[in-house]
Design an enzyme around this catalytic site. Structure first.
Site, PDB file in Angstrom:
ATOM      1  N   MET A   1      -8.692   8.781  -0.291  1.00 50.61           N
ATOM      2  CA  MET A   1      -9.713   8.914   0.557  1.00 50.61           C
ATOM      3  C   MET A   1     -10.338  10.371   0.566  1.00 50.61           C
ATOM      4  O   MET A   1      -9.328  11.415   0.320  1.00 50.61           O
ATOM      5  CB  MET A   1      -8.840   8.982   2.136  1.00 50.61           C
ATOM      6  CG  MET A   1      -8.184   7.599   2.249  1.00 50.61           C
ATOM      7  SD  MET A   1      -7.303   7.485   3.794  1.00 50.61           S
ATOM      8  CE  MET A   1      -6.570   5.982   3.814  1.00 50.61           C
TER       9      MET A   1
ATOM     10  N   MET B   1     -12.072  -5.354   4.785  1.00 50.98           N
ATOM     11  CA  MET B   1     -11.068  -4.348   5.310  1.00 50.98           C
ATOM     12  C   MET B   1     -10.877  -5.059   6.877  1.00 50.98           C
ATOM     13  O   MET B   1     -11.956  -5.288   7.649  1.00 50.98           O
ATOM     14  CB  MET B   1     -11.853  -3.052   5.948  1.00 50.98           C
ATOM     15  CG  MET B   1     -11.917  -2.219   4.641  1.00 50.98           C
ATOM     16  SD  MET B   1     -10.649  -1.671   3.940  1.00 50.98           S
ATOM     17  CE  MET B   1      -9.490  -1.190   5.575  1.00 50.98           C
TER      18      MET B   1
ATOM     19  N   SER C   1       0.616  -1.248   0.094  1.00 51.85           N
ATOM     20  CA  SER C   1       0.094  -0.097   0.025  1.00 51.85           C
ATOM     21  C   SER C   1       0.962   1.235  -0.190  1.00 51.85           C
ATOM     22  O   SER C   1       1.443   1.440   0.911  1.00 51.85           O
ATOM     23  CB  SER C   1      -0.944   0.017   1.399  1.00 51.85           C
ATOM     24  OG  SER C   1      -1.571   1.239   1.101  1.00 51.85           O
TER      25      SER C   1
ATOM     26  N   MET D   1     -12.102   5.170  -0.933  1.00 55.47           N
ATOM     27  CA  MET D   1     -12.919   5.285   0.241  1.00 55.47           C
ATOM     28  C   MET D   1     -13.522   6.776   0.007  1.00 55.47           C
ATOM     29  O   MET D   1     -12.985   7.686   0.821  1.00 55.47           O
ATOM     30  CB  MET D   1     -11.746   5.288   1.335  1.00 55.47           C
ATOM     31  CG  MET D   1     -11.281   3.781   1.656  1.00 55.47           C
ATOM     32  SD  MET D   1      -9.676   3.614   2.813  1.00 55.47           S
ATOM     33  CE  MET D   1      -8.790   3.577   1.408  1.00 55.47           C
TER      34      MET D   1
ATOM     35  N   ASP E   1      -6.976  -6.221   3.644  1.00 58.29           N
ATOM     36  CA  ASP E   1      -6.628  -4.682   3.719  1.00 58.29           C
ATOM     37  C   ASP E   1      -6.347  -4.339   5.165  1.00 58.29           C
ATOM     38  O   ASP E   1      -7.650  -3.829   5.872  1.00 58.29           O
ATOM     39  CB  ASP E   1      -7.258  -3.900   2.810  1.00 58.29           C
ATOM     40  CG  ASP E   1      -6.481  -2.653   2.777  1.00 58.29           C
ATOM     41  OD1 ASP E   1      -5.278  -2.429   3.354  1.00 58.29           O
ATOM     42  OD2 ASP E   1      -7.269  -1.742   2.022  1.00 58.29           O
TER      43      ASP E   1
ATOM     44  N   HIS F   1      -8.133   1.705  -4.555  1.00 60.59           N
ATOM     45  CA  HIS F   1      -9.345   1.366  -3.203  1.00 60.59           C
ATOM     46  C   HIS F   1      -9.890   2.807  -3.122  1.00 60.59           C
ATOM     47  O   HIS F   1      -9.233   3.620  -2.345  1.00 60.59           O
ATOM     48  CB  HIS F   1      -8.746   0.854  -2.142  1.00 60.59           C
ATOM     49  CG  HIS F   1      -9.303   0.668  -0.951  1.00 60.59           C
ATOM     50  ND1 HIS F   1      -8.720   0.386   0.287  1.00 60.59           N
ATOM     51  CD2 HIS F   1     -10.685   0.403  -0.557  1.00 60.59           C
ATOM     52  CE1 HIS F   1      -9.813   0.335   1.166  1.00 60.59           C
ATOM     53  NE2 HIS F   1     -10.945   0.286   0.842  1.00 60.59           N
TER      54      HIS F   1
ATOM     55  N   SER G   1       2.285  -0.471   6.004  1.00 64.06           N
ATOM     56  CA  SER G   1       3.494  -0.083   7.165  1.00 64.06           C
ATOM     57  C   SER G   1       4.187  -1.141   7.257  1.00 64.06           C
ATOM     58  O   SER G   1       5.564  -0.908   7.382  1.00 64.06           O
ATOM     59  CB  SER G   1       2.672  -0.141   8.611  1.00 64.06           C
ATOM     60  OG  SER G   1       1.892   0.868   8.529  1.00 64.06           O
TER      61      SER G   1
ATOM     62  N   ASP H   1      -4.596   3.814  -1.989  1.00 62.63           N
ATOM     63  CA  ASP H   1      -5.799   4.352  -1.196  1.00 62.63           C
ATOM     64  C   ASP H   1      -6.263   5.976  -1.561  1.00 62.63           C
ATOM     65  O   ASP H   1      -5.417   6.659  -0.975  1.00 62.63           O
ATOM     66  CB  ASP H   1      -5.394   4.121   0.345  1.00 62.63           C
ATOM     67  CG  ASP H   1      -5.128   2.735   0.694  1.00 62.63           C
ATOM     68  OD1 ASP H   1      -6.252   1.974   0.578  1.00 62.63           O
ATOM     69  OD2 ASP H   1      -4.109   2.268   1.083  1.00 62.63           O
TER      70      ASP H   1
ATOM     71  N   HIS I   1      -1.143  -1.169  -4.328  1.00 62.30           N
ATOM     72  CA  HIS I   1      -2.305  -0.813  -3.645  1.00 62.30           C
ATOM     73  C   HIS I   1      -2.496   0.712  -3.496  1.00 62.30           C
ATOM     74  O   HIS I   1      -1.640   1.338  -2.675  1.00 62.30           O
ATOM     75  CB  HIS I   1      -2.546  -1.575  -2.421  1.00 62.30           C
ATOM     76  CG  HIS I   1      -3.950  -1.348  -1.872  1.00 62.30           C
ATOM     77  ND1 HIS I   1      -5.139  -2.055  -2.115  1.00 62.30           N
ATOM     78  CD2 HIS I   1      -4.415  -0.524  -0.785  1.00 62.30           C
ATOM     79  CE1 HIS I   1      -6.065  -1.796  -1.405  1.00 62.30           C
ATOM     80  NE2 HIS I   1      -5.837  -0.636  -0.587  1.00 62.30           N
TER      81      HIS I   1
HETATM   82  C1  DX5 Z   1      -6.567   1.894   5.403  1.00 63.43           C
HETATM   83  C2  DX5 Z   1      -6.088   1.418   3.991  1.00 63.43           C
HETATM   84  C3  DX5 Z   1      -5.397   0.402   3.827  1.00 63.43           C
HETATM   85  C4  DX5 Z   1      -3.864   0.997   4.543  1.00 63.43           C
HETATM   86  C5  DX5 Z   1      -3.151  -0.225   4.860  1.00 63.43           C
HETATM   87  O1  DX5 Z   1      -7.609   2.618   4.975  1.00 63.43           O
HETATM   88  O2  DX5 Z   1      -7.218   1.025   3.041  1.00 63.43           O
HETATM   89  O3  DX5 Z   1      -4.840   0.014   2.355  1.00 63.43           O
HETATM   90  O4  DX5 Z   1      -2.813   1.424   3.638  1.00 63.43           O
HETATM   91  O5  DX5 Z   1      -1.933  -0.033   5.795  1.00 63.43           O
HETATM   92  P1  DX5 Z   1      -1.431  -0.980   6.993  1.00 63.43           P
HETATM   93  O6  DX5 Z   1      -0.661  -2.151   6.247  1.00 63.43           O
HETATM   94  O7  DX5 Z   1      -0.457  -0.139   7.528  1.00 63.43           O
HETATM   95  O8  DX5 Z   1      -2.452  -1.315   7.966  1.00 63.43           O
HETATM   96 ZN    ZN Z   2      -6.728   0.222   0.980  1.00 64.88          ZN
END
Ligand code: DX5
Ligand code: ZN
Length: 219
Positions: free
Chosen positions: A38, A138, A9, A69, A176, A67, A199, A36, A34
């Protein structure tokens, strides 16, 4: 060859060195990027938007898994296709007309994904599972990287696997949030096909090695 995939990610990457981190993933054993997105409304955080995605897809040589959000994802389906998304995942909780949204994603030539928040039961997908390429479970509440994995995810994977088999669907299961070397193998054993890791990959001292170890763990 293993059909189980790792998707780093980019939310956890160093944005001051974005190209370097993208090249790292290109050169690694990872399978997907991946990404994200938001909006600060559907989730309590704002990540990055179209110009950053454009910079990522310019350098990425692997599948780009986006992804969303965001509320009202239908407004941006064409934009995300034009920016080079291969898979576009929307949240079940953000779509009033999910069937229509999935058809619109496919009409733009992308694979369609549906994400479920931790409180959303997998059975809400009963009547649409055959239309979905990827269900993203999730395993944390969406909005932030670096959160702790929610253990009930294992039950959800098993329930979803049962649904997919009962409906004879080809849908893949993506997990995820909070994925590490401690839960990767158990997630795959429970029925997951794709593991997102933010992370755990980017905060490690040797990212290539971390990806390689995760990958060999799930073979
Ligand atoms: C959270 C995201 C994830 C996030 C995962 O809302 O959708 O994709 O980046 O990060 P880690 O692996 O650090 O939990
Ligand atoms: Zn994600």
């Amino acid at each position: 060859m293993s059909s189980k995939l790792i998707a780093p990610s980019i939310l956890a990457a160093d944005f001051g060195n974005l190209q370097r981190d993208i090249e790292m993933v290109n050169n690694s054993e990872a399978d997907w990027f991946h990404i994200d997105i938001m909006d600060g409304v559907f989730v309590p955080n704002i990540s990055y938007g179209m110009p950053v995605l454009e910079a990522i897809t310019k350098h990425a040589t692997k599948t780009v898994d986006v992804h969303l959000m965001i509320i009202d994802p239908d407004r941006y389906i064409k934009t995300f296709a034009d920016l080079g998304s291969d898979i576009l995942t929307v949240h079940y909780e953000a779509c009033t007309h999910l069937h229509r949204t999935i058809q619109a994603i496919k009409a733009e030539g992308m694979k369609a994904g549906v994400a479920l928040n931790p409180h959303t039961n997998v059975n809400v997908l009963e009547d649409i599972i055959n239309d979905i390429d990827v269900v993203l479970i999730m395993s944390v509440n969406p909005g932030f990287g670096g959160q702790s994995f929610i253990e009930n995810t294992f039950n959800k994977i098993k329930q979803l696997k049962t649904l997919i088999e009962r409906k004879e669907a080809a849908t893949k299961i993506e997990i995820d949030g909070g994925v590490t070397d401690k839960n990767a193998k158990s997630l795959i054993d429970a029925g997951a096909d794709i593991l997102v890791a933010g992370s755990f990959v980017f905060k490690s001292s040797d990212q290539l090695k971390t990806i390689s170890e995760l990958k060999s763990m799930i073979k």
